[in-house]
Design an enzyme around this catalytic site. Sequence first.
Site, PDB file in Angstrom:
ATOM      1  N   ARG A 186       0.847  -1.203   0.000  1.00  0.00           N
ATOM      2  CA  ARG A 186       0.000   0.000   0.000  1.00  0.00           C
ATOM      3  C   ARG A 186       0.876   1.243   0.000  1.00  0.00           C
ATOM      4  O   ARG A 186       1.659   1.441   0.920  1.00  0.00           O
ATOM      5  CB  ARG A 186      -0.905  -0.013   1.223  1.00  0.00           C
ATOM      6  CG  ARG A 186      -1.677  -1.333   1.285  1.00  0.00           C
ATOM      7  CD  ARG A 186      -3.058  -1.191   1.774  1.00  0.00           C
ATOM      8  NE  ARG A 186      -3.788  -2.422   1.515  1.00  0.00           N
ATOM      9  CZ  ARG A 186      -4.960  -2.721   2.011  1.00  0.00           C
ATOM     10  NH1 ARG A 186      -5.561  -1.864   2.821  1.00  0.00           N
ATOM     11  NH2 ARG A 186      -5.556  -3.855   1.703  1.00  0.00           N
ATOM     12  N   SER A 195     -11.001  -6.684   8.157  1.00  0.00           N
ATOM     13  CA  SER A 195     -12.205  -6.207   7.471  1.00  0.00           C
ATOM     14  C   SER A 195     -12.734  -7.336   6.615  1.00  0.00           C
ATOM     15  O   SER A 195     -11.951  -8.072   6.005  1.00  0.00           O
ATOM     16  CB  SER A 195     -11.888  -5.028   6.542  1.00  0.00           C
ATOM     17  OG  SER A 195     -11.731  -3.842   7.261  1.00  0.00           O
ATOM     18  N   GLU A 223       0.403   4.182   0.728  1.00  0.00           N
ATOM     19  CA  GLU A 223      -0.118   5.297   1.524  1.00  0.00           C
ATOM     20  C   GLU A 223       1.048   6.029   2.154  1.00  0.00           C
ATOM     21  O   GLU A 223       2.018   5.421   2.570  1.00  0.00           O
ATOM     22  CB  GLU A 223      -1.060   4.753   2.610  1.00  0.00           C
ATOM     23  CG  GLU A 223      -2.288   4.068   2.025  1.00  0.00           C
ATOM     24  CD  GLU A 223      -2.865   3.002   2.946  1.00  0.00           C
ATOM     25  OE1 GLU A 223      -2.125   2.487   3.812  1.00  0.00           O
ATOM     26  OE2 GLU A 223      -4.048   2.680   2.787  1.00  0.00           O
ATOM     27  N   ARG A 250       0.667   1.821  13.194  1.00  0.00           N
ATOM     28  CA  ARG A 250      -0.080   0.620  12.813  1.00  0.00           C
ATOM     29  C   ARG A 250      -0.188   0.425  11.304  1.00  0.00           C
ATOM     30  O   ARG A 250      -0.948  -0.412  10.845  1.00  0.00           O
ATOM     31  CB  ARG A 250      -1.460   0.628  13.468  1.00  0.00           C
ATOM     32  CG  ARG A 250      -2.266   1.828  13.115  1.00  0.00           C
ATOM     33  CD  ARG A 250      -3.517   1.992  13.938  1.00  0.00           C
ATOM     34  NE  ARG A 250      -4.407   2.857  13.209  1.00  0.00           N
ATOM     35  CZ  ARG A 250      -4.176   4.154  12.997  1.00  0.00           C
ATOM     36  NH1 ARG A 250      -3.095   4.732  13.467  1.00  0.00           N
ATOM     37  NH2 ARG A 250      -5.030   4.872  12.295  1.00  0.00           N
ATOM     38  N   HIS A 251       0.566   1.229  10.547  1.00  0.00           N
ATOM     39  CA  HIS A 251       0.575   1.068   9.085  1.00  0.00           C
ATOM     40  C   HIS A 251       1.980   0.767   8.583  1.00  0.00           C
ATOM     41  O   HIS A 251       2.949   1.375   9.023  1.00  0.00           O
ATOM     42  CB  HIS A 251       0.099   2.349   8.392  1.00  0.00           C
ATOM     43  CG  HIS A 251      -1.369   2.584   8.497  1.00  0.00           C
ATOM     44  ND1 HIS A 251      -1.910   3.429   9.420  1.00  0.00           N
ATOM     45  CD2 HIS A 251      -2.398   2.067   7.777  1.00  0.00           C
ATOM     46  CE1 HIS A 251      -3.240   3.434   9.273  1.00  0.00           C
ATOM     47  NE2 HIS A 251      -3.559   2.616   8.286  1.00  0.00           N
ATOM     48  N   GLU A 278      -8.071  -1.673  14.330  1.00  0.00           N
ATOM     49  CA  GLU A 278      -8.749  -2.541  13.361  1.00  0.00           C
ATOM     50  C   GLU A 278      -7.796  -3.651  12.974  1.00  0.00           C
ATOM     51  O   GLU A 278      -6.680  -3.381  12.531  1.00  0.00           O
ATOM     52  CB  GLU A 278      -9.128  -1.729  12.108  1.00  0.00           C
ATOM     53  CG  GLU A 278      -9.787  -2.597  11.044  1.00  0.00           C
ATOM     54  CD  GLU A 278      -9.783  -1.965   9.660  1.00  0.00           C
ATOM     55  OE1 GLU A 278     -10.080  -0.779   9.525  1.00  0.00           O
ATOM     56  OE2 GLU A 278      -9.473  -2.707   8.699  1.00  0.00           O
ATOM     57  N   ARG A 294      -0.657  -6.713  12.485  1.00  0.00           N
ATOM     58  CA  ARG A 294      -1.480  -6.111  13.552  1.00  0.00           C
ATOM     59  C   ARG A 294      -1.928  -7.166  14.556  1.00  0.00           C
ATOM     60  O   ARG A 294      -1.975  -6.910  15.758  1.00  0.00           O
ATOM     61  CB  ARG A 294      -2.698  -5.405  12.960  1.00  0.00           C
ATOM     62  CG  ARG A 294      -2.326  -4.128  12.248  1.00  0.00           C
ATOM     63  CD  ARG A 294      -3.541  -3.264  12.009  1.00  0.00           C
ATOM     64  NE  ARG A 294      -3.208  -2.139  11.157  1.00  0.00           N
ATOM     65  CZ  ARG A 294      -4.097  -1.321  10.623  1.00  0.00           C
ATOM     66  NH1 ARG A 294      -5.381  -1.508  10.869  1.00  0.00           N
ATOM     67  NH2 ARG A 294      -3.703  -0.316   9.863  1.00  0.00           N
TER      68      ARG A 294
HETATM   69  P1  ATP Z   1      -6.880   1.161   8.099  1.00  0.00           P
HETATM   70  O1  ATP Z   1      -8.247   1.798   7.963  1.00  0.00           O
HETATM   71  O2  ATP Z   1      -6.510   0.856   9.518  1.00  0.00           O
HETATM   72  O3  ATP Z   1      -5.811   1.863   7.331  1.00  0.00           O
HETATM   73  P2  ATP Z   1      -7.846  -0.569   6.039  1.00  0.00           P
HETATM   74  O4  ATP Z   1      -9.298  -0.565   6.339  1.00  0.00           O
HETATM   75  O5  ATP Z   1      -7.338   0.310   4.951  1.00  0.00           O
HETATM   76  O6  ATP Z   1      -7.006  -0.284   7.396  1.00  0.00           O
HETATM   77  P3  ATP Z   1      -8.168  -3.132   4.831  1.00  0.00           P
HETATM   78  O7  ATP Z   1      -8.048  -2.767   3.411  1.00  0.00           O
HETATM   79  O8  ATP Z   1      -9.524  -3.324   5.405  1.00  0.00           O
HETATM   80  O9  ATP Z   1      -7.369  -2.060   5.727  1.00  0.00           O
HETATM   81  O10 ATP Z   1      -7.237  -4.430   5.088  1.00  0.00           O
HETATM   82  C1  ATP Z   1      -7.603  -5.502   5.941  1.00  0.00           C
HETATM   83  C2  ATP Z   1      -6.633  -5.624   7.102  1.00  0.00           C
HETATM   84  O11 ATP Z   1      -5.280  -5.658   6.641  1.00  0.00           O
HETATM   85  C3  ATP Z   1      -6.677  -4.459   8.070  1.00  0.00           C
HETATM   86  O12 ATP Z   1      -7.708  -4.614   9.007  1.00  0.00           O
HETATM   87  C4  ATP Z   1      -5.301  -4.523   8.703  1.00  0.00           C
HETATM   88  O13 ATP Z   1      -5.250  -5.498   9.722  1.00  0.00           O
HETATM   89  C5  ATP Z   1      -4.426  -4.986   7.553  1.00  0.00           C
HETATM   90  N1  ATP Z   1      -3.803  -3.818   6.910  1.00  0.00           N
HETATM   91  C6  ATP Z   1      -4.301  -3.082   5.902  1.00  0.00           C
HETATM   92  N2  ATP Z   1      -3.487  -2.091   5.536  1.00  0.00           N
HETATM   93  C7  ATP Z   1      -2.406  -2.204   6.338  1.00  0.00           C
HETATM   94  C8  ATP Z   1      -1.190  -1.462   6.455  1.00  0.00           C
HETATM   95  N3  ATP Z   1      -0.941  -0.422   5.669  1.00  0.00           N
HETATM   96  N4  ATP Z   1      -0.292  -1.869   7.397  1.00  0.00           N
HETATM   97  C9  ATP Z   1      -0.550  -2.920   8.183  1.00  0.00           C
HETATM   98  N5  ATP Z   1      -1.678  -3.649   8.124  1.00  0.00           N
HETATM   99  C10 ATP Z   1      -2.607  -3.303   7.214  1.00  0.00           C
HETATM  100 MG    MG Z   2     -10.531  -2.095   6.720  1.00  0.00          MG
END
Ligand code: ATP
Ligand code: MG
Length: 431
Positions: A215, A357, A217, A223-224, A354, A405
Site C-alpha cells: 500500500r 475487514s 499510503e 499501525r501502518h 482494526e 497487527r
Molecule cells: P486502516 O483503515 O486501519 O488503514 P484498512 O481498512 O485500509 O485499514 P483493509 O483494506 O480493510 O485495511 O485491510 C484488511 C486488514 O489488513 C486491516 O484490518 C489490517 O489489519 C491490515 N492492513 C491493511 N493495511 C495495512 C497497512 N498499511 N499496514 C498494516 N496492516 C494493514
Molecule cells: Mg478495513
Amino acid sequence: MLKRTHYSSELSPDMDGTEVVLAGWVHSIRALGKLIFVILRDREGMVQIVAPKQKVGEELFKKIKSLGAEDVIAVRGKVIANEKAPNGFEILPLEVEILNRAVRPLPLDPAEKVPAELDTRLENRFLDLRRPKVQAIFKIRHEMLKSVRNTLYKEGFIEVNTPKLVASATEGGTELFPISYFEKEAFLGQSPQLYKQMLMASGLDRVFEIAPIFRAEEHNTRRHLNEATSIDIEMAFSDDKDAMDMLEKVVYNACKDVYENREKELNILNYKLEVPPKKFDKITYDEAIEIAKKKGVEIEWGDDLSREAEKAIGEEMGGFYFIIDWPIEIRPFYTMPKDDEYCKAFDLMYKDLEISSGAQRIHLYDLLLNNIKNKGLNPDAFQYYLEAFKYGMPPHAGWGLGADRFTMVLTGQENIRECVLFPRDRHRLTP
Ligand code: ATP
Ligand code: MG
C-alpha cells in the site's frame, strides 16, 4: 565442527555428569583470575560455562580467555549440578571450537540492558534479533501463523497463492505502487480480493492465502506499513455471519495456542495475554458512531471512523469486538448491500485497533457492474474479474486479517514495526 547435541533449554541439573555439545554466541564473558565465566546464548536461552584454569588446563583456558562478545562457538562439556548456578547447573568445558569471531565494537549490543532507539535497532536488525525479547515476538508470530493455518486446514480451506504483480487496482484509489513491467505499466498488489473472489467461481469452495499486500499510503503511523502480511480467506455458499464465525474461530484458536504454547515468550515480554471468549461482541456502525459522539468526537453518519473515533469506541468496548452494518458508501464496490443504506460488511477490532475487514460479497453480475460504475471506476479495468460472475458464481464471503497487527495484539506491542522482521515504511526500504 562439533555436532550440537542439545539446546540450552534441554539441559537440567539431573543430567549431572552428562557430556553435551552446545552451540551459540558468547553473550558475555568475565575472567576472575584463574576462573572464567562465559554465558552462552542459543535460540532457546542461556547457559553458564565455568572454566577453572586448574581443571581445564592451560591451553583451553587461554582459548576461552580470548573469546569476546558475540563470537560464535561450539562447546563440548559436562553438565555439573550446582545450586548456586542459574537454573541449578553449569557446564565444565572440555573442548571449545571457535566457529567465527565477531568484529568489535558491535554496532548494537545484544546483551545491552538499556534499550536502544528503534531506528538503530532496525538498522542492525540481525543483531537486534539476537535479543530474547525481540526473538519472543517472532516466535509468537510463528505460533500464530501455525495456528491460523491449522484452523483453516481443519475447516476445509485450500491454501492458494495469487499474483502480486497486477495490471490494475483492486478497488480504485491511489494507494498503489506503480512498477514497470517490460513495456507495460503494472502495480504491486494491494489485496488478493479480486483473485480470491474469482476462485469462488472455480469450485475450490474455500481458499486462503497468507501473503504480502503493498500500500503506497504516505501515512507514517504506528499501525501502518507499506508492505504488510495479510491472512485472506474467501468461502463459497456463505454469508457475512459465516465469515465472522470463521474469524472468531481463527482468532480464538490463535490466542489459545499462543497462551498455551508460548508461555515462556509471553513471560520474556512481560505480557499478560488474555484468551478471549469464543464469541465476540457485535455493535453496529450506528452504535459505534453514537459512542464516539457521546465521548465528544466530532463525527457524522457516513464518515469512516477517524483515529479519534476508534480510540473512543475502543475505550468503551475493550478486547475483541465486531463493528457491523456499515453504510454502503464507505465500503468497497464488491460489498453485498443489506438494504438501501447499509451493507453486509464488518470490521474486527481489538480495542482501538482494526485488525480485520470482511463482508459478504456481491455475486450478481448486474449489481456488481452497476456498483463499479457508481463508484466512478472503469469497468474495462475489471473485465477479467467480471467475467467470473457470468457463468455460475456462488454466494460468498470472506475477510482479510492483518498478520502484523494481529501479532501486535498477541505480543502487546504498540508499534507495528516491532512485529515485522524488516519493516517497510515511508522512510525505510533497507535493510
Ligand atoms: P486502516 O483503515 O486501519 O488503514 P484498512 O481498512 O485500509 O485499514 P483493509 O483494506 O480493510 O485495511 O485491510 C484488511 C486488514 O489488513 C486491516 O484490518 C489490517 O489489519 C491490515 N492492513 C491493511 N493495511 C495495512 C497497512 N498499511 N499496514 C498494516 N496492516 C494493514
Ligand atoms: Mg478495513
